[in-house]
Write a protein that holds these residues in place. Structure first.
Motif, PDB file in Angstrom:
ATOM      1  N   ARG A  94       0.811  -1.213   0.000  1.00 51.46           N
ATOM      2  CA  ARG A  94       0.000   0.000   0.000  1.00 51.46           C
ATOM      3  C   ARG A  94       0.848   1.268   0.000  1.00 51.46           C
ATOM      4  O   ARG A  94       0.458   2.273  -0.587  1.00 51.46           O
ATOM      5  N   ILE A  95       1.990   1.233   0.656  1.00 54.24           N
ATOM      6  CA  ILE A  95       2.792   2.452   0.714  1.00 54.24           C
ATOM      7  C   ILE A  95       3.394   2.754  -0.649  1.00 54.24           C
ATOM      8  O   ILE A  95       3.657   3.919  -0.990  1.00 54.24           O
ATOM      9  N   GLN A  96       3.601   1.732  -1.460  1.00 53.77           N
ATOM     10  CA  GLN A  96       4.064   1.960  -2.826  1.00 53.77           C
ATOM     11  C   GLN A  96       3.017   2.725  -3.631  1.00 53.77           C
ATOM     12  O   GLN A  96       3.357   3.587  -4.452  1.00 53.77           O
ATOM     13  N   VAL A  97       1.747   2.416  -3.378  1.00 50.55           N
ATOM     14  CA  VAL A  97       0.667   3.141  -4.054  1.00 50.55           C
ATOM     15  C   VAL A  97       0.608   4.581  -3.564  1.00 50.55           C
ATOM     16  O   VAL A  97       0.422   5.516  -4.358  1.00 50.55           O
ATOM     17  N   SER A  98       0.782   4.784  -2.250  1.00 49.44           N
ATOM     18  CA  SER A  98       0.754   6.139  -1.699  1.00 49.44           C
ATOM     19  C   SER A  98       1.914   6.985  -2.210  1.00 49.44           C
ATOM     20  O   SER A  98       1.763   8.185  -2.447  1.00 49.44           O
ATOM     21  N   PRO A 255      -6.594   3.692  -3.133  1.00 53.05           N
ATOM     22  CA  PRO A 255      -6.297   2.481  -2.340  1.00 53.05           C
ATOM     23  C   PRO A 255      -4.837   2.388  -1.904  1.00 53.05           C
ATOM     24  O   PRO A 255      -4.107   1.481  -2.298  1.00 53.05           O
ATOM     25  N   GLY A 256      -4.418   3.332  -1.079  1.00 56.11           N
ATOM     26  CA  GLY A 256      -3.028   3.371  -0.655  1.00 56.11           C
ATOM     27  C   GLY A 256      -2.849   3.113   0.825  1.00 56.11           C
ATOM     28  O   GLY A 256      -3.681   2.487   1.491  1.00 56.11           O
ATOM     29  N   PHE A 257      -1.764   3.636   1.357  1.00 54.94           N
ATOM     30  CA  PHE A 257      -1.387   3.429   2.748  1.00 54.94           C
ATOM     31  C   PHE A 257      -2.434   3.996   3.697  1.00 54.94           C
ATOM     32  O   PHE A 257      -2.762   3.380   4.717  1.00 54.94           O
ATOM     33  N   GLY A 258      -2.949   5.162   3.380  1.00 50.85           N
ATOM     34  CA  GLY A 258      -3.941   5.797   4.247  1.00 50.85           C
ATOM     35  C   GLY A 258      -5.208   4.985   4.373  1.00 50.85           C
ATOM     36  O   GLY A 258      -5.764   4.829   5.469  1.00 50.85           O
ATOM     37  N   THR A 259      -5.680   4.457   3.255  1.00 52.41           N
ATOM     38  CA  THR A 259      -6.878   3.616   3.284  1.00 52.41           C
ATOM     39  C   THR A 259      -6.646   2.378   4.136  1.00 52.41           C
ATOM     40  O   THR A 259      -7.531   1.951   4.882  1.00 52.41           O
ATOM     41  N   LEU A 260      -5.459   1.800   4.026  1.00 52.07           N
ATOM     42  CA  LEU A 260      -5.126   0.615   4.828  1.00 52.07           C
ATOM     43  C   LEU A 260      -5.155   0.943   6.317  1.00 52.07           C
ATOM     44  O   LEU A 260      -5.684   0.165   7.122  1.00 52.07           O
ATOM     45  N   VAL A 261      -4.618   2.097   6.701  1.00 53.71           N
ATOM     46  CA  VAL A 261      -4.590   2.491   8.114  1.00 53.71           C
ATOM     47  C   VAL A 261      -6.012   2.687   8.643  1.00 53.71           C
ATOM     48  O   VAL A 261      -6.339   2.266   9.764  1.00 53.71           O
ATOM     49  N   VAL A 262      -6.870   3.322   7.850  1.00 57.92           N
ATOM     50  CA  VAL A 262      -8.256   3.540   8.269  1.00 57.92           C
ATOM     51  C   VAL A 262      -8.969   2.208   8.465  1.00 57.92           C
ATOM     52  O   VAL A 262      -9.679   1.992   9.462  1.00 57.92           O
ATOM     53  N   GLU A 263      -8.798   1.293   7.528  1.00 56.13           N
ATOM     54  CA  GLU A 263      -9.431  -0.025   7.636  1.00 56.13           C
ATOM     55  C   GLU A 263      -8.905  -0.777   8.851  1.00 56.13           C
ATOM     56  O   GLU A 263      -9.677  -1.438   9.566  1.00 56.13           O
ATOM     57  N   ALA A 264      -7.605  -0.691   9.100  1.00 56.43           N
ATOM     58  CA  ALA A 264      -7.015  -1.373  10.252  1.00 56.43           C
ATOM     59  C   ALA A 264      -7.519  -0.784  11.561  1.00 56.43           C
ATOM     60  O   ALA A 264      -7.770  -1.509  12.533  1.00 56.43           O
ATOM     61  N   ALA A 265      -7.683   0.536  11.617  1.00 53.11           N
ATOM     62  CA  ALA A 265      -8.177   1.180  12.836  1.00 53.11           C
ATOM     63  C   ALA A 265      -9.620   0.782  13.119  1.00 53.11           C
ATOM     64  O   ALA A 265     -10.000   0.573  14.278  1.00 53.11           O
ATOM     65  N   LYS A 266     -10.427   0.659  12.085  1.00 54.28           N
ATOM     66  CA  LYS A 266     -11.824   0.290  12.270  1.00 54.28           C
ATOM     67  C   LYS A 266     -11.965  -1.119  12.850  1.00 54.28           C
ATOM     68  O   LYS A 266     -12.863  -1.388  13.650  1.00 54.28           O
ATOM     69  N   THR A 267     -11.086  -2.031  12.429  1.00 53.46           N
ATOM     70  CA  THR A 267     -11.177  -3.433  12.864  1.00 53.46           C
ATOM     71  C   THR A 267     -10.198  -3.773  13.985  1.00 53.46           C
ATOM     72  O   THR A 267     -10.075  -4.938  14.359  1.00 53.46           O
ATOM     73  N   ARG A 268      -9.506  -2.742  14.500  1.00 54.89           N
ATOM     74  CA  ARG A 268      -8.500  -2.958  15.554  1.00 54.89           C
ATOM     75  C   ARG A 268      -7.498  -4.038  15.127  1.00 54.89           C
ATOM     76  O   ARG A 268      -7.197  -4.973  15.887  1.00 54.89           O
ATOM     77  N   ASP A 269      -7.006  -3.908  13.928  1.00 53.35           N
ATOM     78  CA  ASP A 269      -6.040  -4.861  13.374  1.00 53.35           C
ATOM     79  C   ASP A 269      -4.656  -4.509  13.906  1.00 53.35           C
ATOM     80  O   ASP A 269      -3.896  -3.762  13.289  1.00 53.35           O
ATOM     81  N   TYR A 270      -4.307  -5.048  15.087  1.00 54.33           N
ATOM     82  CA  TYR A 270      -3.057  -4.703  15.756  1.00 54.33           C
ATOM     83  C   TYR A 270      -1.822  -4.805  14.857  1.00 54.33           C
ATOM     84  O   TYR A 270      -1.028  -3.861  14.775  1.00 54.33           O
ATOM     85  N   PRO A 271      -1.589  -5.934  14.194  1.00 52.94           N
ATOM     86  CA  PRO A 271      -0.353  -6.067  13.411  1.00 52.94           C
ATOM     87  C   PRO A 271      -0.213  -4.995  12.335  1.00 52.94           C
ATOM     88  O   PRO A 271       0.873  -4.443  12.138  1.00 52.94           O
ATOM     89  N   VAL A 272      -1.293  -4.690  11.640  1.00 50.19           N
ATOM     90  CA  VAL A 272      -1.222  -3.689  10.567  1.00 50.19           C
ATOM     91  C   VAL A 272      -1.003  -2.298  11.153  1.00 50.19           C
ATOM     92  O   VAL A 272      -0.206  -1.502  10.618  1.00 50.19           O
ATOM     93  N   ILE A 273      -1.691  -1.964  12.242  1.00 55.08           N
ATOM     94  CA  ILE A 273      -1.507  -0.655  12.889  1.00 55.08           C
ATOM     95  C   ILE A 273      -0.062  -0.482  13.338  1.00 55.08           C
ATOM     96  O   ILE A 273       0.541   0.585  13.150  1.00 55.08           O
ATOM     97  N   PHE A 278       5.171   1.987  12.644  1.00 55.43           N
ATOM     98  CA  PHE A 278       6.626   1.807  12.585  1.00 55.43           C
ATOM     99  C   PHE A 278       7.174   2.360  11.272  1.00 55.43           C
ATOM    100  O   PHE A 278       8.235   2.989  11.245  1.00 55.43           O
ATOM    101  N   THR A 279       6.459   2.133  10.189  1.00 54.48           N
ATOM    102  CA  THR A 279       6.916   2.604   8.873  1.00 54.48           C
ATOM    103  C   THR A 279       6.981   4.119   8.820  1.00 54.48           C
ATOM    104  O   THR A 279       7.963   4.694   8.328  1.00 54.48           O
ATOM    105  N   ILE A 280       5.952   4.790   9.336  1.00 56.39           N
ATOM    106  CA  ILE A 280       5.962   6.259   9.339  1.00 56.39           C
ATOM    107  C   ILE A 280       7.109   6.779  10.199  1.00 56.39           C
ATOM    108  O   ILE A 280       7.832   7.707   9.824  1.00 56.39           O
ATOM    109  N   GLY A 281       7.302   6.188  11.378  1.00 50.83           N
ATOM    110  CA  GLY A 281       8.406   6.603  12.243  1.00 50.83           C
ATOM    111  C   GLY A 281       9.758   6.401  11.579  1.00 50.83           C
ATOM    112  O   GLY A 281      10.648   7.256  11.688  1.00 50.83           O
TER     113      GLY A 281
END
Length: 306
Positions: A94-98, A255-273, A278-281
């Protein structure tokens, strides 16, 4: 001395990353149980417990934390609880798309803001006033509102450009323009302030007294000495621009990194969050290190001190 500076920077980066992953681990677990969120009561309690056991959520928090650090050291963030794919692979995809939005936006911002800010400082007339008015407007308007405004004007009213999803070149124009808004204003104002301050320095008056052409004074002496604070901001913005793309991607259904983060936050997807944070940091730290070394290329005095 350069080796010592590099080692000191590396140690500082390691400490920051350690604090970052620790924060990500505990904050993500404070948000709730991802298995309950994902299943929404559609399976038996026994199956919920089986899933929690499979993902290690039943282990003591200290055990989970130590296991998490060991996995992070190997570049393993675990599997997504939503798609069951490796979280690291999802983030990389996803970050490649972003970056298809972020990189053009970054290049255009630098190409426009630096000369525009310089002209606004040197030519204190209509051009300078126009540049500052535009900078204030773009810095005041939130990204989501700017994106909606572009959609309404260029997509709905005029029908010139597509407004949703990926595709050809025209699909990039509105998201990239939206992503450019705030940093363009910020860099323009910062460059104008730095150039204005540098123009008052003694070495600039000396260069003019020696008879150097004004264009050479601006290009060789003023611009070069005004870039150091800009480089600091640019380095940090490498990561923050990816983070700010979350809002822009949501507006344009990109459909990039931001969309993935939003979807992960909605489902509390710990590994993806955790992988996303970590990637942004890591991007912010990398940009900061690159900025430090760029200082020496622009100002030899810094290189000699190092």
């Amino acid at each position: 001395m350069a080796g010592a500076v590099l080692a000191r920077r590396a140690i500082q980066a390691f400490i920051v990353l350690f604090l970052l992953v620790t924060t990500l681990f505990f904050v993500s677990r404070m948000s709730g149980d991802p298995v309950v969120m994902l299943t929404e009561g559609a399976i038996d309690p026994e199956d919920v417990e089986a899933l929690r056991e499979a993902y290690g959520f039943n282990d003591p928090i200290v055990v989970q934390y130590v296991r998490f650090l060991g996995e992070i050291a190997q570049g393993d963030f675990g599997d997504s609880v939503r798609t069951f794919q490796p979280a690291r692979d999802l983030v990389i995809q996803r970050i490649q798309v972003s970056l298809q939005l972020v990189i053009p936006a970054k290049i255009l911002v630098i190409a426009i803001a630096l000369p525009l800010g310089s002209v606004a400082a040197v030519k204190r007339g209509a051009i300078g006033a126009f540049a500052m008015i535009m900078a204030v407007i773009f810095q005041s308007v939130p990204s989501f509102f700017l994106g909606v405004l572009y959609i309404f004007l260029f997509g709905v009213t005029l029908g010139w450009l597509p407004v949703f999803g990926t595709g050809g070149f025209e699909n990039y124009i509105l998201p990239v323009a939206t992503l450019m808004g705030y940093p363009l204003a910020r860099y323009t104002r910062l460059m104008r302030a730095q150039v204005s301050e540098t123009l008052t320095q003694e070495f600039v008056r000396t260069a003019r007294a020696k008879g150097l052409a004004e264009t050479k004074v601006i290009r060789k002496h003023v611009m070069r000495n005004s870039l150091l604070p800009i480089i600091t901001v640019m380095g940090v913005d490498i990561g923050t621009l990816v983070g700010s793309a979350i809002i822009v991607e949501a507006v344009f259904a990109w459909p990039g990194f931001g969309t993935l983060v939003v979807e992960a936050a909605k489902t509390r997807d710990y590994p993806v969050i955790q992988a996303a944070g970590f990637t942004i940091g890591l991007l912010v730290l990398t940009g900061s290190l690159v900025a430090d070394f760029a200082y020496g290329l622009i100002d030899p005095r810094i290189r000699r001190k190092s």
